[in-house]
Design a protein around this motif. Structure first.
Motif, short mmCIF file in Angstrom:
data_model
loop_
_atom_site.label_atom_id
_atom_site.label_comp_id
_atom_site.label_asym_id
_atom_site.label_seq_id
_atom_site.Cartn_x
_atom_site.Cartn_y
_atom_site.Cartn_z
N ASP A 39 0.84 -1.20 0.00
CA ASP A 39 0.00 0.00 0.00
C ASP A 39 0.88 1.25 0.00
O ASP A 39 1.88 1.32 0.70
CB ASP A 39 -0.90 -0.01 1.24
N ASN A 40 0.50 2.26 -0.78
CA ASN A 40 1.26 3.50 -0.84
C ASN A 40 1.35 4.17 0.53
O ASN A 40 2.38 4.76 0.89
CB ASN A 40 0.62 4.47 -1.84
N LYS A 78 4.11 2.66 2.63
CA LYS A 78 5.44 3.13 2.23
C LYS A 78 5.65 4.58 2.67
O LYS A 78 6.75 4.96 3.09
CB LYS A 78 5.60 3.00 0.72
N GLU A 79 4.59 5.38 2.58
CA GLU A 79 4.67 6.79 2.95
C GLU A 79 4.97 6.93 4.45
O GLU A 79 5.84 7.71 4.84
CB GLU A 79 3.36 7.48 2.61
N LYS A 112 2.16 2.48 -10.38
CA LYS A 112 0.72 2.71 -10.27
C LYS A 112 0.12 3.32 -11.53
O LYS A 112 -1.05 3.13 -11.81
CB LYS A 112 0.44 3.62 -9.07
N LYS A 129 2.44 9.45 -9.53
CA LYS A 129 2.80 10.76 -8.99
C LYS A 129 1.88 11.88 -9.44
O LYS A 129 1.42 12.69 -8.65
CB LYS A 129 4.23 11.12 -9.42
#
Length: 427
Positions: free
Chosen positions: A99-100, A103-104, A233, A262
């Motif tokens: 999941d983004n 990572k964030e 993505k 992005k």
């Protein structure tokens, strides 16, 4: 538990009282700044003296005079960061590792740990621009623009937390530093490109997931080289419903809306790109299991895309995402001896697209908008190409040298002219 007694209200927000097991008087003072009550022993036994002392301390507080008896406990940076880390780790625990958000949060955690190791013993009220400058300068010319962006966000989150907790009243300025100059990345020569395509087409894979992954990798490889989109993505989030036909200056083009990655949207404008015929052939091949064969007319394809609008094109049939970078690295190991360039990555597809556009003299602004980046980033990473984009402008008499390897040739000059017009109209 020791209880209060003899509570005497002196004025609004100020009182003195005793505790059952203590002979001394205590002060109750409401702090307007922190919105919390200060309750401490005055270490005075006489009531009248305690009243005078309490009133004096209130006036001193209102005039901003330092009084050690009223000072709040020290808030070291490491204490505040540990509280944030605990919260982030708890939130991260329930997320998928791919999941983004996972990572964030991981990025923020690493930044906070780094900041804590360097300045953990500093009181938050004493943390100033000089401390931040020392922290930032340690990373100057060593981190990317994206890493710097996350660092700024992490520092802002820290200060926002401190403001909300009323631990500070002023936020110091965030220093500016230079980021490292990233390398362009390797693009595909004609020979390496053909080697990879042939291997994917003729590769012996077991039935099931391996076969499905190989077909997706083949089409994603061609599609991203043809479109220049990012290989994460941006490609895995493409659904059938994102493809449409639009008429631009009298010609009809296949358009794809980018939803992931992005830059899916900038300044409220959704990012759309034009697709080449080769890119559309990848879509047709992926949909070959949806009741049509090669040579299908676009009118039929439009209907199929509409009927399957929620289907993800570059994912497995069950909707499960694949990691194209990992799949490509596995393929590269199989054919490493056959490749001229050894440092190829799946992201090289994007580099190849941008390189092709620059080498043929395409407008940098149009290329940047299509690729979802900025002119500054292209000039920074592809600076070595800009000086040779149009050699005839520097040479009185040009000449050609035959070369064995060339960048993958894509379309005719006429196709490129129409491509520029179409992209420009989307800008």
């Amino acid at each position: 538990m020791d209880k209060k007694k003899d509570y005497i209200r002196l004025e609004k927000g100020l009182a003195i009282y005793k505790m059952e097991k203590s002979a001394n008087w205590y002060i109750y003072l409401w702090d307007k700044e922190t919105k919390k009550a200060i309750q401490k022993s005055l270490e005075i036994k006489d009531k009248t003296e305690a009243e005078h002392e309490a009133r004096f301390l209130k006036r001193a507080k209102e005039k901003g005079m330092e009084c050690s008896i009223l000072s709040q406990p020290s808030q070291k940076l490491k204490t505040i960061i540990n509280k944030l880390l605990k919260s982030y780790e708890k939130e991260r625990k329930d997320l998928n590792t791919k999941d983004n958000k996972y990572k964030e949060l991981g990025r923020y955690i690493n930044i906070f740990e780094d900041l804590k190791n360097g300045f953990g013993e500093v009181n938050i009220k004493d943390l100033d621009y000089a401390h931040l400058l020392a922290f930032y300068q340690k990373h100057e010319n060593k981190i990317s623009k994206t890493q710097l962006r996350y660092m700024n966000l992490a520092i802002k989150k820290l200060f926002n937390h401190c403001l909300s907790e009323r631990l500070i009243g002023v936020v110091p300025a965030i220093p500016k530093i230079k980021t490292k100059v990233g390398e362009t990345g390797t693009y595909f020569t004609n020979t390496d490109y053909s080697t990879i395509i042939n291997k994917l087409i003729n590769r012996n894979r077991k039935k099931g997931i391996q076969t499905e992954n190989n077909k997706l990798l083949l089409n994603a490889f061609i599609f991203t080289t043809q479109s220049g989109i990012r290989t994460g993505k941006e490609v895995t989030n493409i659904q059938c419903g994102d493809l449409t036909v639009e008429e631009i200056q009298g010609n009809k083009y296949w358009i794809c809306q980018i939803k992931g990655g992005k830059i899916a949207e900038k300044d409220g404008v959704k990012r759309k790109i034009i697709l080449t015929p080769e890119a559309m052939n990848c879509i047709k091949d992926i949909l070959s299991d949806t009741a049509f064969t090669n040579g299908i007319v676009d009118a039929h394809l439009i209907r199929i895309l509409k009927d399957n609008k929620d289907r993800y094109l570059f994912r497995r049939k069950a909707g499960k995402e694949v990691d194209f970078s990992t799949l490509f690295n596995e393929l590269k190991k199989e054919i490493s001896d056959d490749l001229i360039e050894k440092d190829l990555k799946m992201y090289s597809c994007r580099h190849t697209f941008i390189t092709n556009q620059l080498k043929r003299g395409a407008n940098i602004n149009i290329v940047a908008k299509h690729a979802g980046t900025s002119c500054e980033m292209i000039e920074k990473h592809y600076n070595h190409l800009l000086s040779i984009m149009k050699p005839t402008e520097l040479l009185e008499e040009g000449y050609n040298v035959e070369t064995k390897y060339q960048v993958v040739p894509e379309l005719t000059d006429r196709d490129y002219e129409m491509l520029d017009l179409a992209i420009e109209s989307q800008s």
